[in-house]
Design a protein around this motif. Structure first.
Motif, PDB file in Angstrom:
ATOM      1  N   LEU A  62      43.347  44.375  38.386  1.00 63.45           N
ATOM      2  CA  LEU A  62      41.946  44.015  38.199  1.00 63.45           C
ATOM      3  C   LEU A  62      41.620  44.003  36.712  1.00 63.45           C
ATOM      4  N   THR A  63      40.928  42.990  36.271  1.00 61.52           N
ATOM      5  CA  THR A  63      40.472  42.959  34.882  1.00 61.52           C
ATOM      6  C   THR A  63      38.970  42.712  34.872  1.00 61.52           C
ATOM      7  N   LEU A  64      38.259  43.549  34.159  1.00 55.02           N
ATOM      8  CA  LEU A  64      36.815  43.370  34.057  1.00 55.02           C
ATOM      9  C   LEU A  64      36.418  43.316  32.596  1.00 55.02           C
ATOM     10  N   GLU A  65      35.560  42.378  32.289  1.00 50.64           N
ATOM     11  CA  GLU A  65      35.112  42.199  30.907  1.00 50.64           C
ATOM     12  C   GLU A  65      33.595  42.296  30.853  1.00 50.64           C
ATOM     13  N   GLY A  67      29.901  41.662  31.074  1.00 48.09           N
ATOM     14  CA  GLY A  67      29.186  40.665  31.854  1.00 48.09           C
ATOM     15  C   GLY A  67      29.608  40.643  33.313  1.00 48.09           C
ATOM     16  N   ASP A  68      30.733  41.276  33.621  1.00 48.21           N
ATOM     17  CA  ASP A  68      31.227  41.243  35.002  1.00 48.21           C
ATOM     18  C   ASP A  68      30.443  42.166  35.916  1.00 48.21           C
ATOM     19  N   ARG A  69      30.151  41.656  37.105  1.00 47.84           N
ATOM     20  CA  ARG A  69      29.487  42.455  38.135  1.00 47.84           C
ATOM     21  C   ARG A  69      30.286  42.352  39.418  1.00 47.84           C
ATOM     22  N   LEU A  70      30.905  43.446  39.785  1.00 52.78           N
ATOM     23  CA  LEU A  70      31.846  43.402  40.898  1.00 52.78           C
ATOM     24  C   LEU A  70      31.365  44.266  42.060  1.00 52.78           C
ATOM     25  N   THR A 229      28.378  39.309  41.054  1.00 53.58           N
ATOM     26  CA  THR A 229      28.807  37.920  40.976  1.00 53.58           C
ATOM     27  C   THR A 229      30.141  37.730  41.687  1.00 53.58           C
ATOM     28  N   HIS A 230      30.905  38.807  41.745  1.00 58.22           N
ATOM     29  CA  HIS A 230      32.219  38.717  42.378  1.00 58.22           C
ATOM     30  C   HIS A 230      32.390  39.828  43.398  1.00 58.22           C
ATOM     31  N   TYR A 242      39.780  38.384  46.746  1.00 56.77           N
ATOM     32  CA  TYR A 242      38.954  38.477  45.555  1.00 56.77           C
ATOM     33  C   TYR A 242      38.377  37.115  45.245  1.00 56.77           C
TER      34      TYR A 242
ATOM     35  N   PRO B   4      41.823  39.028  39.338  1.00 60.73           N
ATOM     36  CA  PRO B   4      40.474  38.706  38.899  1.00 60.73           C
ATOM     37  C   PRO B   4      40.382  38.571  37.392  1.00 60.73           C
ATOM     38  N   MET B   6      37.232  37.593  35.041  1.00 63.24           N
ATOM     39  CA  MET B   6      35.851  37.135  35.069  1.00 63.24           C
ATOM     40  C   MET B   6      35.271  37.190  33.669  1.00 63.24           C
ATOM     41  N   ILE B   8      31.364  36.363  32.355  1.00 63.09           N
ATOM     42  CA  ILE B   8      30.051  35.744  32.463  1.00 63.09           C
ATOM     43  C   ILE B   8      29.289  36.094  31.198  1.00 63.09           C
ATOM     44  N   LEU B  11      24.905  37.061  30.747  1.00 60.99           N
ATOM     45  CA  LEU B  11      24.214  38.300  31.078  1.00 60.99           C
ATOM     46  C   LEU B  11      24.062  39.192  29.851  1.00 60.99           C
TER      47      LEU B  11
END
Lengths: 258, 291
Positions: A62-65, A67-70, A229-230, A242, B4, B6, B8, B11
Motif C-alpha cells: 500500500l502506498t499513500l501520499e 491527499g489520499d483518503r482511504l 476517495t479509495h 483496491y 494502490p 493515489m 489527489i 485536497l
C-alpha cells in the motif's frame, strides 16, 4: 513557511508485503515452565504448543501520499483494525516493510490516559503530551479547546464529577485539538448530545479535511463513500480489492449483501 | 492484489504546526540496534510526559489523603524506629549508631527492592498505552525509574531527621552519594528493562522474582552489620546487593565506600547493561505482540 515545508518530507505511508502474525498465548503456553519443558522435548509438540499464530495480515502492499483518503472495508476480523495499528506504528510487521513519515493521529481510543481525579484542563494537558505536543504548544491551544467543550468552570473540576456527555466533549475536543497529518480512525468518532453533535460534526469534518492522509476503517459504507476517495476491501488479512471507493463498495455489497 | 498509488492534489494539505523537529518517521528496515538507540533517545525527549505520568502514579495512590506521598516516609520512619529499638537491644549495639545505619539501609533498600519487585509490571501496566498509540518503549522505563526516584526522595526526609537527631558529623564523603545514586539509577533502568520485558512474555517471572527476593532482604546486611558475622564477615562480599547498598549507604553515614564496592558495582552495571541491551535490541519489536 513554504521554505520550511520544503525541508520536511511530506507525510507518506509505504507498506510492502506486510505480514502480521499474532502469537496466541493461551493460559499455560505463556508460562516459563512450558517454554523450558518444550525446549527440551524437541520437535512437533514444541512447535504446536509455542507457535499458535493468527495470521492477521498477509502480503499487504500500500502506498499513500498527501491527499489520499482511504476506506478500509471488510467483515469483522478481516484485518482492518490490525492494518490501522500497523499504520499507526503500533505493530511492526512480522515480515515485509513499513515506512511511515509524518505526525500520526490515531483516533482509536480517545479516552486514553484520562485520569478521573484530574481536572478537565489537566486532562487536556496530559492528552496533549500523549499525542506528542510540547507543553508550550498545549498552552497555546488550551483556551480554544476549553471554549469548544463549553464546559466552563467545570474544566477546573475533577473529571470524575462529569457526566458521560461532558466527558465525551472533553475527550473529543482534546483529541481533535491539533492539525493532523496522518489521521487514522477506527470507526467514525461521533460525539455527544444533540446540541453538541452539529458542532462536533463540523469540527470533525474540518479535522479530517486538514489531514494530509486519512484512513478510516468502518462498517458504515455511507461514511466511507462520503469521506474517502479509495477503498481497500479486506478479507482474511488479505487485500481482496483496491480501487475508487464507489467501485469497491459496489463490489463489496454485491458479494456480501447479494 | 492491487498496488494502490493515489495522488489527489486538490485536497487541502496539512500545514505542519510545530513539532517539525521531532517529526516521527517509522521505518522497520532500520537495524534493530539503531532502532533501539533511537527509542532510548526519543523516549528521553518525552520527559514532560513521563515525569508527569510518574507524579500521577504516585498522586493516584495517595489522593485525598492528608500526608499524601509522605505516607511512604511515615511508614518507613515507623519501621526504622521500632526495628531500631528492638534490634539494637537484640544485638546489644549502641542505638545511636544502629538507628542511623538501619534507617539509611532501609531507605536505600526501599529503592533497590521496589525496582526489582515491581519491574515486572513496567510494560504489563502500560498495556492501554502500548496498544493504542506508538510511544517509545523506553518511555515506560523512564517513567518507572522516575517514580521510584521520587519515592526515594520522599524517604530521604527520614535521613535528614536522623542527621539532625543524632547530630551526625557530615563531611565531604557525603558528595560520594551522587555517583552512588547515578549507579543506582543506571542499574535500575537496565534491570527494569529486562525484567519488564521477560515478565511481559512469561507471566511467571514476577512471581519467581518476588519469592526469591524475600530471601535477599535477610541475607543482605541491612538489619545487621557484616562485622556481626564474626570470622565469617567476608561472606557478605559474595552478595552483590551488599556492594550496591554500600556505594550509597557508606557516604550517607560519613564513610568512603571500599574500592571493592565500586569494583563490584561497576561490573554489575556493565553486566546489567549488556543484558538490557540484548533484550531491548533483540525483542523490542515484540513487546506489542506479547501484550
Amino acid at each position: 513557511m513554504a521554505e520550511m515545508q520544503s525541508m520536511v518530507p511530506p507525510p507518506a505511508i509505504a507498506l510492502q508485503g506486510v505480514q502480521v502474525n499474532f502469537p496466541i498465548y493461551y493460559g499455560g503456553s505463556r508460562s516459563l515452565k512450558k517454554s523450558i519443558l518444550f525446549k527440551s522435548s524437541a520437535g512437533r509438540i514444541a512447535r504446536d504448543a509455542n507457535h499458535l499464530l493468527i495470521e492477521a495480515l498477509r502480503d499487504i502492499t500500500l502506498t499513500l501520499e498527501p491527499g489520499d483518503r482511504l476506506a478500509l472495508i471488510g467483515a469483522n476480523g478481516a484485518g482492518k483494525t490490525t492494518l490501522l495499528r500497523v499504520l499507526a506504528g503500533i505493530y511492526e510487521p512480522t515480515a515485509g516493510n513499513a515506512t511511515i513519515s509524518g505526525r500520526i493521529s490515531p483516533m482509536f481510543d480517545i479516552g486514553l490516559g484520562i485520569d478521573a481525579e484530574l481536572s478537565g484542563y489537566e486532562n487536556i494537558r496530559l492528552r496533549g503530551l500523549i499525542l506528542g505536543l510540547s507543553p508550550r504548544e498545549i498552552d497555546v491551544k488550551l483556551a480554544e479547546i476549553g471554549e469548544f467543550t463549553e464546559l466552563g468552570d467545570y474544566l477546573h473540576m475533577p473529571v470524575r464529577t462529569y457526566s458521560s456527555g461532558m466527558m465525551l466533549r472533553l475527550t473529543f475536543a482534546a483529541s481533535t485539538c491539533f492539525d493532523p497529518e496522518i489521521l487514522l480512525m477506527d470507526e467514525w468518532i461521533l460525539a455527544g448530545d444533540a446540541n453538541f453533535l452539529q458542532k462536533a460534526h463540523n469540527r470533525l469534518k474540518a479535522f479530517v479535511v486538514k489531514a494530509s492522509i486519512f484512513v478510516l476503517a468502518s462498517h458504515n459504507l455511507d461514511l466511507c463513500s462520503k469521506w474517502c476517495t479509495h477503498g481497500l476491501w479486506m478479507e482474511q488479512g488479505r487485500a481482496k480489492m483496491y480501487g475508487p471507493i464507489d467501485e469497491v463498495i459496489a463490489a463489496y455489497t454485491t458479494t456480501v449483501g447479494g | 492484489m492491487g498496488k494502490p498509488l493515489m495522488n489527489i492534489q486538490n485536497l487541502a494539505k496539512a500545514a505542519p504546526t510545530g513539532a517539525i523537529e521531532h517529526r516521527p518517521i517509522i521505518d522497520n528496515r532500520v537495524s534493530p540496534a539503531r532502532a533501539a538507540i533511537l527509542d532510548v533517545l526519543s523516549g528521553f525527549s518525552h520527559w514532560p510526559l513521563w515525569t508527569r505520568l510518574a507524579w500521577l502514579e504516585i498522586a493516584q495512590k495517595y489522593r485525598r489523603s492528608i500526608l499524601g506521598p509522605f505516607w511512604i516516609t511515615a511508614s518507613t520512619a515507623i519501621m526504622t524506629i521500632s526495628l531500631g529499638v528492638i534490634y539494637s537491644n537484640l544485638f546489644k549495639t549502641d542505638i545511636n549508631e544502629f538507628i542511623p545505619y538501619l534507617s539509611v539501609g532501609l531507605i536505600v533498600w526501599g529503592f533497590i527492592g521496589s525496582i526489582i519487585t515491581e519491574a515486572g509490571s513496567v510494560f504489563i501496566s502500560a498495556q492501554g498505552y502500548i496498544t493504542q498509540i506508538r510511544l517509545p518503549f523506553s518511555l515506560y522505563i523512564y517513567r518507572f525509574v522516575w517514580t521510584r526516584l521520587i519515592i526515594f526522595g520522599h524517604n530521604f526526609v527520614i535521613y535528614l531527621g536522623v542527621i539532625a537527631y543524632f547530630r551526625m558529623p557530615l563531611g565531604p564523603q557525603l558528595l560520594l552519594t551522587i555517583p552512588g545514586l547515578v549507579l543506582f539509577t543506571l542499574n535500575a533502568a537496565f534491570v527494569s528493562t529486562y525484567l519488564g520485558m521477560s515478565s511481559l512474555r512469561f507471566r511467571d517471572v514476577p512471581q519467581i522474582i518476588n519469592s526469591l527476593f524475600q530471601i535477599v532482604l535477610f541475607v543482605t546486611p541491612i538489619f545487621w552489620k557484616p562485622e556481626m558475622l564474626g570470622t565469617n564477615s567476608r561472606l557478605v562480599a559474595f552478595n552483590p546487593f551488599f556492594h550496591l547498598i554500600e556505594v550509597v549507604r557508606a557516604p550517607l553515614l560519613g564513610h568512603v565506600p571500599a574500592t571493592e564496592n565500586y569494583a563490584v558495582v561497576a561490573l554489575l552495571t556493565i553486566v546489567n547493561f549488556l543484558i538490557a541491551a540484548f533484550f531491548f535490541v533483540k525483542f523490542r519489536r515484540r513487546i506489542t505482540y506479547w501484550i
